[in-house]
Motif scaffolding. Structure first.
Motif, PDB file in Angstrom:
ATOM      1  N   ARG A  20      30.044  52.347  -1.287  1.00 13.89           N
ATOM      2  CA  ARG A  20      30.071  51.280  -0.274  1.00 13.89           C
ATOM      3  C   ARG A  20      29.290  51.702   0.971  1.00 13.89           C
ATOM      4  NH1 ARG A  20      35.617  47.948   0.229  1.00 13.89           N
ATOM      5  NH2 ARG A  20      34.200  46.883   1.656  1.00 13.89           N
ATOM      6  N   ARG A  21      29.424  52.954   1.370  1.00 12.99           N
ATOM      7  CA  ARG A  21      28.656  53.425   2.535  1.00 12.99           C
ATOM      8  C   ARG A  21      27.167  53.393   2.257  1.00 12.99           C
ATOM      9  NH1 ARG A  21      32.955  57.201   2.643  1.00 12.99           N
ATOM     10  NH2 ARG A  21      31.684  58.793   1.614  1.00 12.99           N
ATOM     11  N   ARG A  22      26.783  53.838   1.067  1.00 14.32           N
ATOM     12  CA  ARG A  22      25.356  53.846   0.709  1.00 14.32           C
ATOM     13  C   ARG A  22      24.808  52.428   0.662  1.00 14.32           C
ATOM     14  NH1 ARG A  22      20.766  56.328   1.266  1.00 14.32           N
ATOM     15  NH2 ARG A  22      19.439  56.365  -0.563  1.00 14.32           N
ATOM     16  N   LEU A  23      25.557  51.524   0.060  1.00 11.57           N
ATOM     17  CA  LEU A  23      25.126  50.125  -0.008  1.00 11.57           C
ATOM     18  C   LEU A  23      25.021  49.522   1.386  1.00 11.57           C
ATOM     19  CD1 LEU A  23      24.530  47.647  -1.867  1.00 11.57           C
ATOM     20  CD2 LEU A  23      26.963  47.096  -1.644  1.00 11.57           C
ATOM     21  N   ALA A  24      25.988  49.804   2.244  1.00 14.04           N
ATOM     22  CA  ALA A  24      25.950  49.271   3.605  1.00 14.04           C
ATOM     23  C   ALA A  24      24.717  49.769   4.353  1.00 14.04           C
ATOM     24  CB  ALA A  24      27.224  49.657   4.357  1.00 14.04           C
ATOM     25  N   ASP A  25      24.377  51.045   4.170  1.00  9.46           N
ATOM     26  CA  ASP A  25      23.188  51.589   4.832  1.00  9.46           C
ATOM     27  C   ASP A  25      21.926  50.866   4.374  1.00  9.46           C
ATOM     28  OD1 ASP A  25      24.627  53.453   6.274  1.00  9.46           O
ATOM     29  OD2 ASP A  25      24.247  55.109   4.876  1.00  9.46           O
ATOM     30  N   ILE A  26      21.760  50.734   3.063  1.00 10.83           N
ATOM     31  CA  ILE A  26      20.525  50.126   2.544  1.00 10.83           C
ATOM     32  C   ILE A  26      20.458  48.644   2.917  1.00 10.83           C
ATOM     33  CG2 ILE A  26      19.239  49.569   0.445  1.00 10.83           C
ATOM     34  CD1 ILE A  26      20.216  52.184  -0.745  1.00 10.83           C
ATOM     35  N   THR A  27      21.611  47.989   2.946  1.00 11.09           N
ATOM     36  CA  THR A  27      21.633  46.587   3.382  1.00 11.09           C
ATOM     37  C   THR A  27      21.174  46.476   4.831  1.00 11.09           C
ATOM     38  OG1 THR A  27      23.464  46.111   1.859  1.00 11.09           O
ATOM     39  CG2 THR A  27      23.081  44.543   3.630  1.00 11.09           C
ATOM     40  N   ALA A  28      21.682  47.360   5.694  1.00  9.46           N
ATOM     41  CA  ALA A  28      21.280  47.333   7.102  1.00  9.46           C
ATOM     42  C   ALA A  28      19.797  47.640   7.253  1.00  9.46           C
ATOM     43  CB  ALA A  28      22.126  48.339   7.894  1.00  9.46           C
ATOM     44  N   TRP A  29      19.290  48.614   6.506  1.00 12.48           N
ATOM     45  CA  TRP A  29      17.856  48.939   6.574  1.00 12.48           C
ATOM     46  C   TRP A  29      17.014  47.744   6.129  1.00 12.48           C
ATOM     47  CZ3 TRP A  29      18.338  53.989   3.201  1.00 12.48           C
ATOM     48  CH2 TRP A  29      19.142  54.913   3.884  1.00 12.48           C
ATOM     49  N   THR A  30      17.449  47.081   5.068  1.00 14.25           N
ATOM     50  CA  THR A  30      16.716  45.928   4.550  1.00 14.25           C
ATOM     51  C   THR A  30      16.656  44.821   5.588  1.00 14.25           C
ATOM     52  OG1 THR A  30      17.385  46.462   2.285  1.00 14.25           O
ATOM     53  CG2 THR A  30      16.637  44.210   2.700  1.00 14.25           C
ATOM     54  N   GLU A  31      17.793  44.558   6.225  1.00 13.09           N
ATOM     55  CA  GLU A  31      17.828  43.500   7.239  1.00 13.09           C
ATOM     56  C   GLU A  31      16.947  43.859   8.429  1.00 13.09           C
ATOM     57  OE1 GLU A  31      20.714  40.320   7.716  1.00 13.09           O
ATOM     58  OE2 GLU A  31      21.744  41.816   8.946  1.00 13.09           O
ATOM     59  N   LEU A  57      26.623  40.435   1.216  1.00 14.22           N
ATOM     60  CA  LEU A  57      26.811  39.288   2.110  1.00 14.22           C
ATOM     61  C   LEU A  57      27.727  39.649   3.279  1.00 14.22           C
ATOM     62  CD1 LEU A  57      27.126  36.556  -0.627  1.00 14.22           C
ATOM     63  CD2 LEU A  57      25.274  36.734   1.040  1.00 14.22           C
ATOM     64  N   ASP A  58      28.747  40.455   3.005  1.00  8.52           N
ATOM     65  CA  ASP A  58      29.650  40.878   4.072  1.00  8.52           C
ATOM     66  C   ASP A  58      28.952  41.777   5.092  1.00  8.52           C
ATOM     67  OD1 ASP A  58      31.898  39.538   3.147  1.00  8.52           O
ATOM     68  OD2 ASP A  58      32.647  41.242   1.982  1.00  8.52           O
ATOM     69  N   GLU A  59      27.979  42.557   4.624  1.00  9.00           N
ATOM     70  CA  GLU A  59      27.347  43.575   5.469  1.00  9.00           C
ATOM     71  C   GLU A  59      26.083  43.076   6.179  1.00  9.00           C
ATOM     72  OE1 GLU A  59      28.356  46.515   6.250  1.00  9.00           O
ATOM     73  OE2 GLU A  59      30.028  46.833   4.868  1.00  9.00           O
ATOM     74  N   SER A  60      25.702  41.827   5.980  1.00 10.29           N
ATOM     75  CA  SER A  60      24.426  41.348   6.530  1.00 10.29           C
ATOM     76  C   SER A  60      24.555  39.921   7.036  1.00 10.29           C
ATOM     77  CB  SER A  60      23.332  41.415   5.458  1.00 10.29           C
ATOM     78  OG  SER A  60      23.600  40.493   4.415  1.00 10.29           O
ATOM     79  N   GLU A  61      23.531  39.501   7.747  1.00  4.61           N
ATOM     80  CA  GLU A  61      23.454  38.118   8.227  1.00  4.61           C
ATOM     81  C   GLU A  61      22.394  37.315   7.489  1.00  4.61           C
ATOM     82  OE1 GLU A  61      22.851  38.081  12.417  1.00  4.61           O
ATOM     83  OE2 GLU A  61      24.740  39.118  12.874  1.00  4.61           O
ATOM     84  N   ARG A  62      21.382  37.992   6.913  1.00  3.56           N
ATOM     85  CA  ARG A  62      20.270  37.260   6.315  1.00  3.56           C
ATOM     86  C   ARG A  62      19.893  37.733   4.913  1.00  3.56           C
ATOM     87  NH1 ARG A  62      18.969  38.748  11.213  1.00  3.56           N
ATOM     88  NH2 ARG A  62      17.602  40.392  10.451  1.00  3.56           N
ATOM     89  N   VAL A  63      20.320  38.910   4.495  1.00  2.00           N
ATOM     90  CA  VAL A  63      19.868  39.484   3.223  1.00  2.00           C
ATOM     91  C   VAL A  63      20.508  38.718   2.061  1.00  2.00           C
ATOM     92  CG1 VAL A  63      19.829  41.545   1.772  1.00  2.00           C
ATOM     93  CG2 VAL A  63      19.548  41.749   4.263  1.00  2.00           C
ATOM     94  N   ALA A  64      19.667  38.212   1.161  1.00  2.00           N
ATOM     95  CA  ALA A  64      20.153  37.466  -0.003  1.00  2.00           C
ATOM     96  C   ALA A  64      20.290  38.400  -1.197  1.00  2.00           C
ATOM     97  CB  ALA A  64      19.189  36.330  -0.346  1.00  2.00           C
ATOM     98  N   PRO A  65      21.467  38.500  -1.802  1.00  2.00           N
ATOM     99  CA  PRO A  65      21.568  39.271  -3.045  1.00  2.00           C
ATOM    100  C   PRO A  65      20.746  38.600  -4.153  1.00  2.00           C
ATOM    101  CG  PRO A  65      23.744  38.715  -2.170  1.00  2.00           C
ATOM    102  CD  PRO A  65      22.747  37.895  -1.419  1.00  2.00           C
TER     103      PRO A  65
END
Length: 328
Positions: A20-31, A57-65
């Motif tokens: 979950r931490r790794r996914l949250a990091d990459i999601t934030a970097w992507t955004e 979706l929980d970790e971002s405002e714009r990133v589409a899975p």
């Protein structure tokens, strides 16, 4: 300008909190990098992609899975309903990547023995049902060789502004026919850019890794540090090549490195896509060549660090500038 996705990390080798931490990091970097979305791929070794999509979706405002869906894992009605549910809960787009499943062993483990080209015939019906369920304001009745629906409808069908984008992954003739029949973009693992004729990739997407740095020497040092020699990985790659019936795997396995275009990570079983390695201008020229051939979208391999996306953005901006100059 390319639509750029990144790729979610694999769950292999991590426990739940670490993943979950790794996914949250990459999601934030992507955004932060302005990425359109994030590919969530799926096979028998990985956790459920829909639950990963929820976390994105929980970790971002714009990133589409961009969720990988295939007939053996989930029915077309369930896939459409899951996408509609996530859009309803978050007011966000969810993109769907239609796949057939590339491992014959994984398919056989689930009792599926359908041959390669027929899997794309089934995927055509699968995608058609999803499209009709998501697009039709009326209940859907469908009678096909693989799927039958009788006045089926979705609760909370998403509005047109949030309707999921469907894409398809594949490199075979059967995948091309399927994508064309559905009228959707097809992602493939590309050969070297200069192997293609102009417009040969019109309307297509590609999946690549990028290691770009201010100088070529820095880029190659980073590449070799990240992907050192691995005889065991080479052996695993050869075994998989014998076992799979995936056309893209066979095609890439037969391709040689070509300057910026680097297949060592693929041929040591570290990843599934080619890499481009070089200074910003070298990588940009290669990306511009793909765009000249018609490429519209790009899925980047899993970033190892936020810095990867910073350098990739510089190369992508340089590629866009080169395409603009060429068209002018």
């Amino acid at each position: 300008m390319l639509d750029v996705y990144t790729t979610a990390p694999a769950s292999v080798g991590l426990d739940g909190p670490a993943y979950r931490r790794r996914l949250a990091d990459i999601t934030a970097w992507t955004e932060s990098a302005g990425g359109v979305g994030m590919l969530v791929y799926s096979d028998n070794t990985l956790i459920d992609p829909w639950l990963v999509a929820q976390l994105i979706l929980d970790e971002s405002e714009r990133v589409a899975p961009l969720v990988a869906v295939q007939p053996v894992y989930v029915s077309p009605y369930a896939a459409a309903r899951l996408a509609a549910t996530l859009s309803f809960l978050h007011g966000r787009e969810v993109h769907l990547n239609l796949v057939t499943g590339g491992s014959r062993q994984h398919l056989a483990a689930l009792g599926d023995g359908v041959e390669h080209d027929e899997r794309y015939e089934r995927l055509l019906e699968y995608g058609t049902v999803i499209q009709q369920l998501l697009d039709s304001p009326r209940p859907v009745t469908f009678t096909g060789a693989y799927y039958q629906l009788s006045a089926a409808s979705l609760p909370h069908r998403p509005p047109p502004s949030l309707s999921p984008r469907l894409v398809l992954s594949g490199s075979s003739d059967a995948s091309e026919r399927c994508a064309a029949a559905l009228g959707i973009l097809r992602f493939a693992y590309p050969r070297p850019a200069f192997d293609y004729a102009p417009s040969e990739l019109a309307g297509a997407g590609i999946r690549l890794g990028l290691i770009a740095r201010p100088t070529s020497a820095e880029a190659w040092q980073a590449a070799h540090d990240r992907f050192p020699g691995d005889p065991m990985g080479e052996r695993r790659h050869r075994i998989v090549t014998r076992l799979t019936d995936s056309h893209w795997h066979a095609q890439l396995s037969a391709v040689a490195d070509a300057g910026v275009y680097w297949l060592h990570p693929f041929k040591t079983y570290r990843t599934f896509c080619p890499y481009l390695v070089g200074d910003y201008d070298e990588v940009a020229a290669y990306l511009a060549a793909y765009q000249t051939c018609g490429v519209e979208s790009l899925i980047l391999d899993i970033p190892a660090a936020e810095d990867d996306l910073h350098h990739a953005r510089l190369a992508l901006h340089a590629a866009d500038a080169a395409v603009t100059r060429a068209s002018a």
